[in-house]
Design an enzyme around this catalytic site. Sequence first.
Site, PDB file in Angstrom:
ATOM      1  N   ASP A 245      -7.627  -2.756   3.026  1.00  0.00           N
ATOM      2  CA  ASP A 245      -6.627  -3.794   2.732  1.00  0.00           C
ATOM      3  C   ASP A 245      -6.994  -5.149   3.338  1.00  0.00           C
ATOM      4  O   ASP A 245      -6.358  -6.149   3.035  1.00  0.00           O
ATOM      5  CB  ASP A 245      -5.259  -3.380   3.297  1.00  0.00           C
ATOM      6  CG  ASP A 245      -4.718  -2.142   2.597  1.00  0.00           C
ATOM      7  OD1 ASP A 245      -5.013  -1.975   1.401  1.00  0.00           O
ATOM      8  OD2 ASP A 245      -4.015  -1.353   3.239  1.00  0.00           O
TER       9      ASP A 245
ATOM     10  N   ASP B 289       0.862  -1.159   0.000  1.00  0.00           N
ATOM     11  CA  ASP B 289       0.000   0.000   0.000  1.00  0.00           C
ATOM     12  C   ASP B 289       0.916   1.233   0.000  1.00  0.00           C
ATOM     13  O   ASP B 289       2.066   1.125   0.420  1.00  0.00           O
ATOM     14  CB  ASP B 289      -0.828  -0.069   1.291  1.00  0.00           C
ATOM     15  CG  ASP B 289      -1.898   0.991   1.334  1.00  0.00           C
ATOM     16  OD1 ASP B 289      -2.418   1.320   0.259  1.00  0.00           O
ATOM     17  OD2 ASP B 289      -2.202   1.483   2.432  1.00  0.00           O
TER      18      ASP B 289
ATOM     19  N   ASP C  74      -2.550  -1.476   5.637  1.00  0.00           N
ATOM     20  CA  ASP C  74      -2.908  -1.068   6.997  1.00  0.00           C
ATOM     21  C   ASP C  74      -4.371  -0.747   7.219  1.00  0.00           C
ATOM     22  O   ASP C  74      -4.790  -0.590   8.337  1.00  0.00           O
ATOM     23  CB  ASP C  74      -2.066   0.141   7.420  1.00  0.00           C
ATOM     24  CG  ASP C  74      -2.355   1.357   6.553  1.00  0.00           C
ATOM     25  OD1 ASP C  74      -3.041   1.210   5.523  1.00  0.00           O
ATOM     26  OD2 ASP C  74      -1.904   2.455   6.904  1.00  0.00           O
TER      27      ASP C  74
END
Length: 683
Positions: free
Chosen positions: A577, A384, A573
């Site tokens: 996700d 990410d 996080d």
Amino acid sequence: MSKDKQHHHDHHNHHDHGGHDHHDHHDHHEHMDNGDHGHHHHHGDFKQIFLRSLPIGLIIMWFSPLMGLDIPFPFQYTFPYSDILATVLSTFLIFYGGKPFFQGAVGEFKEKSPGMMALVSLGLGVSYLYSVYAVIMRYVTGEYLMDFYFEFASLILIMLLGHWIEMVALGNAGDAQASLAKLLPKEAQVVLQDDSIEQRPVTELKVGDTVRVQAGENIPADGEIIRGTSRVNEALLTGESKPIDKSVGDTAIGGSTNGQGTLFIKVSQTGDSSFLSQVQSLVTEAQGNPSRAENRAHQVASWLFYIALGVALVTFVAWWAIADLQTSISYTVTTLVIACPHALGLAIPLVISRSTSLGANRGLLVKDREVYELTTKSDTMILDKTGTLTTGEFKVLAIDSLSSDYNEDELLAIMAGIEGGSSHPIAQSIIEYASEENVNPVDFTSTEVVSGEGVVGTYQDTEYKLVSQKVYGKSIDIEILPGATISILTKDGEALGAVSLGDELKETSKELMTILKDKGITPIMATGDNENAAKGVAGTLGIDYRANQSPQDKYDLIKSLQSEGKTVIMVGDGVNDAPSLALADVGVAIGAGTQVAIDSADVVLTQSEPGDIESFIELSFKTNSKMNQNLLWGAGYNFIAIPLAAGLLAPIGITISPALGAILMTLSTIIVAMNALTLNLDD
């Protein structure tokens, strides 16, 4: 553990779990999760079974000669009928302490994949039954037959201890589903026709209801804003780092947090069709996917099971032919008892325990032992952007003067002054930057936020504006930094200067990319952020990227990579996700991530530092190699001991006395324990 990916992380797995609340760590105990016996998987239960079995096991060992030898060891005590007492205690122990192993063995046979549980059950069953027979024969025929109660009790205790050590090391994982549900408030404030407010459970909201959401509250359902303006923080859900301006006509996502204004929202989605619910069903789907981890400890135990069984069969037939039935049974039983893997029972748990404490000192929590093996086989890592590779906070990257009358400090003083009353993240970062640079903001007589445009203020009777590049509308001659957001300061419509703000790259991000490439892992950045921001960061890092990724997009990306045969690590996080973390072969949740992300991951890094990802990769490679070494030591003993126990060299006078078998067994257990302790991480 209720992160059910754990259940499924084992390709020998079963999908008939009785509930998802147990702690399921595989390999030598992976099969105990069969049916509804999964609660044995909780380390609390293993601790309880071990501690209750310990005194009984020790008493049996105290009353029973080691491998039937008549040598009076200092720790042995026999008296008339002590063997009957040992039989009674062993009967209790096999049903209480042995239960998880026999349940596990049943699971393994159902899967047509006998392994550690089958091997242990075989050793326990044979040593117990033969010992009972030996004791009965002593009293019936007066003939002294050797019993194996000592080995039986020591095997049960060592195996229970091994499971408990590993359970404690791997700790407890939460439940991703429960954490997702917590993002929605329990109650919503529904606006009735007469404008009065009624508290109603969120579960009873219907499409078309209007709800009022006050500052700081979480939005109860997806819908459209019909009154009010605010800034809404959707970072947990979408990964967008900045709170988003929302006004009439915009959509609001259930579970996101309302900033400072009051919003009235008309509910458009409830229940299964809402955003959070879709994330929830993706997580469930991901957790239902069996993992592709090969379980080496299971395989080693599987080979030993077949070898022991094969050798025992040959032994039985050969000695019956050479000597008599009694000699044949004696050699066969010795073979099966010696084949039992005391050292294997501790080989992996001790490495896991050492690895877990090393990791914990660095804020790395690994919830699932297969992670180590999978990480060393991985070839792709999805990362990410916001909060993982970048800080997730806006920082002033540059201030450019566009007028010869003003230098950068003067521009900064005006910008910080005009932003003085605003709580907007961009405003806050400009004010912070001014104080870092020791620049005092100028004192504006009045400032006002113009919705959708920027800020207007008056200073020394002159009107200044700080607006977005889009609102300013003309091109400016400055170097546009990758991924930057630009605001322009104007006086009477003329540009005086520009400030570039961006989400800063973390210091260790570049180094991490180098290390990943060295290990043959291809990094791909997948972010919910826009194309410009994503391209800037990916360009600086020299990696591939995907922008504007919804949770479904990230999920599909991982699915497609896996279908090409790739083993994927996902680092993220947010709630957005969570499905990807659960689906990936290895899910790594980082930092101040949400509880949901933590629950659906296999690894939690308590700080959001890319350097910690690097440490985790190093820990995986080292742990994996230690586990291999220990399996070799643990199984190596068996490869020597089994043929000797079977009397292979008896014709030339070399037999393994049961006592020697026990000494070899202890030796291999000590080697395995010492080897586990040599595991270390580089500083």
